[in-house]
Motif scaffolding. Structure first.
Motif, PDB file in Angstrom:
ATOM      1  N   THR A 133       9.269   3.230  -1.462  1.00  0.00           N
ATOM      2  CA  THR A 133       7.989   2.523  -1.533  1.00  0.00           C
ATOM      3  C   THR A 133       7.316   2.397  -0.174  1.00  0.00           C
ATOM      4  O   THR A 133       6.299   1.733  -0.057  1.00  0.00           O
ATOM      5  CB  THR A 133       8.202   1.092  -2.073  1.00  0.00           C
ATOM      6  N   GLN A 134       7.877   3.030   0.841  1.00  0.00           N
ATOM      7  CA  GLN A 134       7.392   2.859   2.216  1.00  0.00           C
ATOM      8  C   GLN A 134       7.432   1.391   2.646  1.00  0.00           C
ATOM      9  O   GLN A 134       6.601   0.948   3.434  1.00  0.00           O
ATOM     10  CB  GLN A 134       5.973   3.409   2.395  1.00  0.00           C
TER      11      GLN A 134
ATOM     12  N   VAL C 116       7.167   1.756  -6.909  1.00  0.00           N
ATOM     13  CA  VAL C 116       7.552   3.152  -6.734  1.00  0.00           C
ATOM     14  C   VAL C 116       6.446   4.071  -7.251  1.00  0.00           C
ATOM     15  O   VAL C 116       6.270   5.190  -6.768  1.00  0.00           O
ATOM     16  CB  VAL C 116       8.877   3.467  -7.465  1.00  0.00           C
ATOM     17  N   HIS C 119       3.020   3.203  -4.894  1.00  0.00           N
ATOM     18  CA  HIS C 119       3.072   3.752  -3.534  1.00  0.00           C
ATOM     19  C   HIS C 119       3.967   4.972  -3.534  1.00  0.00           C
ATOM     20  O   HIS C 119       5.079   4.947  -3.010  1.00  0.00           O
ATOM     21  CB  HIS C 119       3.604   2.702  -2.560  1.00  0.00           C
ATOM     22  N   PRO C 120       3.494   6.064  -4.136  1.00  0.00           N
ATOM     23  CA  PRO C 120       4.364   7.237  -4.266  1.00  0.00           C
ATOM     24  C   PRO C 120       4.787   7.783  -2.902  1.00  0.00           C
ATOM     25  O   PRO C 120       3.980   7.843  -1.981  1.00  0.00           O
ATOM     26  CB  PRO C 120       3.494   8.255  -5.016  1.00  0.00           C
ATOM     27  N   THR C 121       6.040   8.137  -2.798  1.00  0.00           N
ATOM     28  CA  THR C 121       6.607   8.562  -1.526  1.00  0.00           C
ATOM     29  C   THR C 121       7.381   9.852  -1.743  1.00  0.00           C
ATOM     30  O   THR C 121       8.582   9.829  -1.966  1.00  0.00           O
ATOM     31  CB  THR C 121       7.551   7.461  -0.993  1.00  0.00           C
TER      32      THR C 121
END
Lengths: 262, 128, 385
Positions: A133-134, C116, C119-121
């Protein structure tokens, strides 16, 4: 009968979707704020790659305790003292700080010395790579930051960190450790159960032009020196130029920014 | 309609259950919230932004403050009137509004809203 | 089709009741965990993942095993599997649901799980795990449902289902490749840092999953009028024995690299699990149970009369399932944290609430499985008559 029931449901679904989109567009529009702006504090420290150099010869029980206390008090770090402990900075012996490099004939001084260990704010941090999620990320000045508002507590970063620098809030500090005592620093938040925490290189102090607390606490002896590695005239560069220094587990390629003069 | 009795009874129960908060509210509603300003807040005449804006959008503003301070490192807020504030719920907002139970909680309790800010951010001690 | 799950024998409803009760117990324990925090588990700063993540790791493999009947049937026309592809797909649905539930109960802040998605990573393997797990879940629900309802109406399923079926085949491989990547890319955990982690996952998945499928087929034949077919079961058993041999072979490969190189970081994990390290060894009995059961199961499966006799086959499948459940569902994940980055050892023992939640999630998965299987079997019985 079946045909029209199906079309009724289709129309119901599409209209719900449509109305939903309408209201959310409305919400987004309201969020405008006019001419407000945000700016960094002009007094804040700026750098490209913050680093710490720990002079191990200057470490002893007293010095290390000063550094640890300074950090843990201003950040309201609870001291559980069991296997669910939370620590941002702590001491350990050489064989645990640099496992695999110890041998049977270590110099006595090194064998007994309390090494100060903390997050290395690596230049190539695996914890940042794995966070979904950074909630942890690497800042432009090299600090590996934590955003406890976003952390979902998956603890992937804890598995990824090769240095064991991260702690998890298995329980709520406010209702357990701080139940009958006030958090020591009312100007800094505590954390709550379910999020990961670690040394943040005192980002809140750097932002107003102050040294990290552990560095400040031992500034008389200069046991820890802080500065910008990319600035050739910084104190850390001077110290590294004159003394041989090692880092923890360099073979893993994380490029740690905490150096130890042994 | 098959099972007419069951279906209609079911719909009635569903409607009653679904609208029960409003029905209960009609019968039993508490006093409207009366948030109290501290002397310090009264002296300041205006909050960071205008009162109407704060009432309507302080949640959104706090989210922006959080992102700007924590994630972007920008800890100074330049308000629309040009004044500068330190971006901090704990040390700026709560510095003036240090009476959480008589200010923040008033509207939050009335609207049955439970923001979790204070699970971490330390609210100033109040004299009860 | 859902209405077929609402009509059943007394035994069916007792099973549903028991599973629902266990689900309720798990849910209660979970509420307790939500209020007190994950301190109610046996996890610690050093062993920060425990049986929740370990169960998820094992179940990902079980979920992928559907491909072991889907691939031969759709790509190679192995007609015997025609009757049981639906059982494989529904098992995948139940297993993936359990995976997702285990991840959920392990989160420190489950109410923030949408972060999740918000904020896609893409650099995080956990992000991709979320994508592939949910994708696989939807694929199998849609495929299973469409094919079954088409079968009920005695027509061909709509054309768009075929490409989804083909997609589900590499997707199945992706779910445990990605899950293996969670472990195999972490620089500080030498026990997991092996290139063959994904291959090991695949091999044990294709043994454990089909083994469970065989057991479920035998049960289905016993409690209903639907017979998956002796030939189908035998063919799946062949797959299990090959996968078991490869699984054991892979573990031997690991042990060779660790002990022939004599590198401490590589050896420590195996020493801990097999004989104990520095006086700590609470996983040793589990490891030997796995080893003995795995070898015994493989030998039994290799022996044709024991494999063809469905009673001994059932025993072999149970041995396969439990041995691999120990290996992937307990020893692999826990041992990754032992020794810790400081070369000391903190051991892990799950607590009662943790076990209650684990049992609750398994029960919920089996509840989903029971309902889906009831639907599938009812439809099969319906069209047979």
């Amino acid at each position: 009968m079946e045909r029209s029931r199906r079309s009724f449901l289709k129309i119901l679904g599409i209209s719900t979707l449509g109305l939903g989109t309408l209201s959310s567009v409305d919400l987004l529009a309201k969020a405008e704020m006019g001419k407000a702006a945000f700016a960094p504090d002009p007094q804040g420290m700026t750098g490209k790659r913050w680093a710490l150099v720990v002079d191990v010869k200057k470490l002893d029980e007293e010095t290390t305790q000063k550094a640890i206390e300074a950090c843990h008090l201003i950040h309201n770090v609870p001291d559980y003292g069991d296997d669910e402990e939370i620590k941002w900075i702590w001491t350990d012996k050489y064989e645990h700080a640099f496992p695999g490099t110890e041998h049977a004939y270590l110099a006595e001084e090194i064998e007994e010395k309390p090494f100060l260990l903390l997050c290395n704010h690596c230049a190539n941090p695996p914890c940042v790579r794995v966070c979904p999620t950074q909630a942890t990320w690497q800042r432009g000045d090299g600090v590996v930051m934590m955003d406890q508002h976003r952390c979902i507590g998956c603890r992937y970063c804890m598995a990824a960190c090769p240095f064991g620098a991260r702690s998890f809030n298995w329980k709520d500090p406010r209702t357990t450790y701080f139940k009958d005592k006030e958090p020591p620093n009312p100007k800094y938040p505590t954390r709550t159960k379910g999020v990961v925490e670690k040394c943040n290189l005192c980002a809140e102090r750097l932002a107003v032009g102050e040294m990290p607390a552990c560095v400040e606490a031992v500034k008389d002896s200069k046991a820890i020196v802080f500065g910008d590695l990319e600035d050739p005239h910084s104190e850390v560069r001077e110290v590294l130029h004159e003394h041989f220094a090692i880092r923890r587990k360099p073979e893993l390629g994380t490029n740690p920014n905490v150096y130890y003069i042994v | 309609m098959y099972n007419k009795g069951l279906v209609i009874t079911g719909i009635v129960i569903f409607v009653v259950f679904f609208t029960s908060p409003f029905l209960i509210g009609l019968v039993k509603s508490g006093p409207p919230p009366e948030p109290e300003l501290t002397p310090k807040a009264k002296l300041a005449k205006q909050c960071v932004e205008a009162k109407e804006y704060m009432v309507e959008s302080h949640m959104q503003m706090l989210n922006d403050w959080r992102n700007q301070a924590v994630r972007e490192g920008k800890r100074i807020y330049v308000a629309t009137d040009g004044k500068e504030y330190t971006v901090s719920l704990q040390n700026t907002c709560m510095d003036c509004h240090s009476n959480k139970s008589k200010f923040c909680d008033q509207c939050h309790n009335y609207a049955e809203v439970n923001p979790y800010c204070w699970e971490c951010h330390i609210a100033p001690k109040e004299k009860l | 089709m859902l209405e077929t799950a609402l009509k059943g024998s007394k035994k069916y409803w007792i099973l549903i009741g028991v599973l629902f009760g266990l689900h309720g117990m798990g849910a209660t324990a979970f509420l307790y965990q939500l209020s007190k925090g994950l301190t109610v588990t046996g996890m610690s700063r050093d062993v920060s993942w425990g049986i929740y993540i370990a169960q998820f790791t094992f179940l990902v493999g079980v979920a992928a095993s559907a491909v072991m009947v889907v691939l031969p049937y759709y790509l190679h026309n192995v007609k015997e599997f025609g009757k049981i592809t639906i059982l494989g797909e529904f098992l995948a649905v139940a297993a993936v649901n359990m995976c997702l539930m285990f991840i959920l109960v392990d989160l420190g802040k489950p109410m923030r799980m949408l972060n999740v998605i918000l904020h896609p990573t893409p650099n995080s393997i956990l992000f991709w795990d979320m994508v592939v797990l949910n994708g696989y879940l939807f694929l199998n629900i849609i495929i299973g449902w469409m094919v079954l309802s088409a079968e009920r109406k005695q027509v061909e399923p709509p054309k768009w289902v075929k490409p989804l079926i083909y997609l589900s085949i590499p997707w199945a491989v992706s779910i445990h490749t990605v899950t293996a990547f969670l472990y195999a890319g972490l620089p500080g955990r030498h026990f997991w840092l092996t290139a063959i982690m994904a291959a090991r996952f695949l091999a044990s998945a294709f043994a454990a999953g089909p083994a469970l499928l065989i057991l479920l087929c035998l049960i289905v034949r016993k409690v209903s009028k639907f017979d998956p077919g002796k030939e189908a079961i035998q063919k799946v058993a062949n797959i299990v024995v090959y996968a078991m041999i490869i699984s054991i072979f892979f573990v031997v490969l690991e042990i060779f690299t660790a002990f022939y190189s004599q590198i401490p970081g590589h050896m420590h994990g195996f020493v801990y699990t097999f004989v104990g390290l520095h006086g700590h060894g609470n996983l040793v009995p589990w490891t030997w149970a796995f080893a003995v059961m795995a070898v015994l199961a493989t030998l039994m499966l290799l022996c044709p009369p024991l494999r063809k006799n469905e009673k001994t086959l059932a025993i072999s499948c149970l041995l396969v399932f439990f041995s691999l459940w120990i290996e992937k569902g307990i020893t692999l994940v826990i041992t990754g944290f032992i020794p810790n980055p400081f070369d000391t050892i903190t051991e892990y023992v799950p607590t009662l609430p943790e076990v209650a939640i684990t049992v609750g999630v398994w029960a919920t998965g089996f509840l989903i499985l029971t309902i889906l299987y009831k639907i599938a079997v009812s439809v099969k019985e319906e069209i047979a008559s």
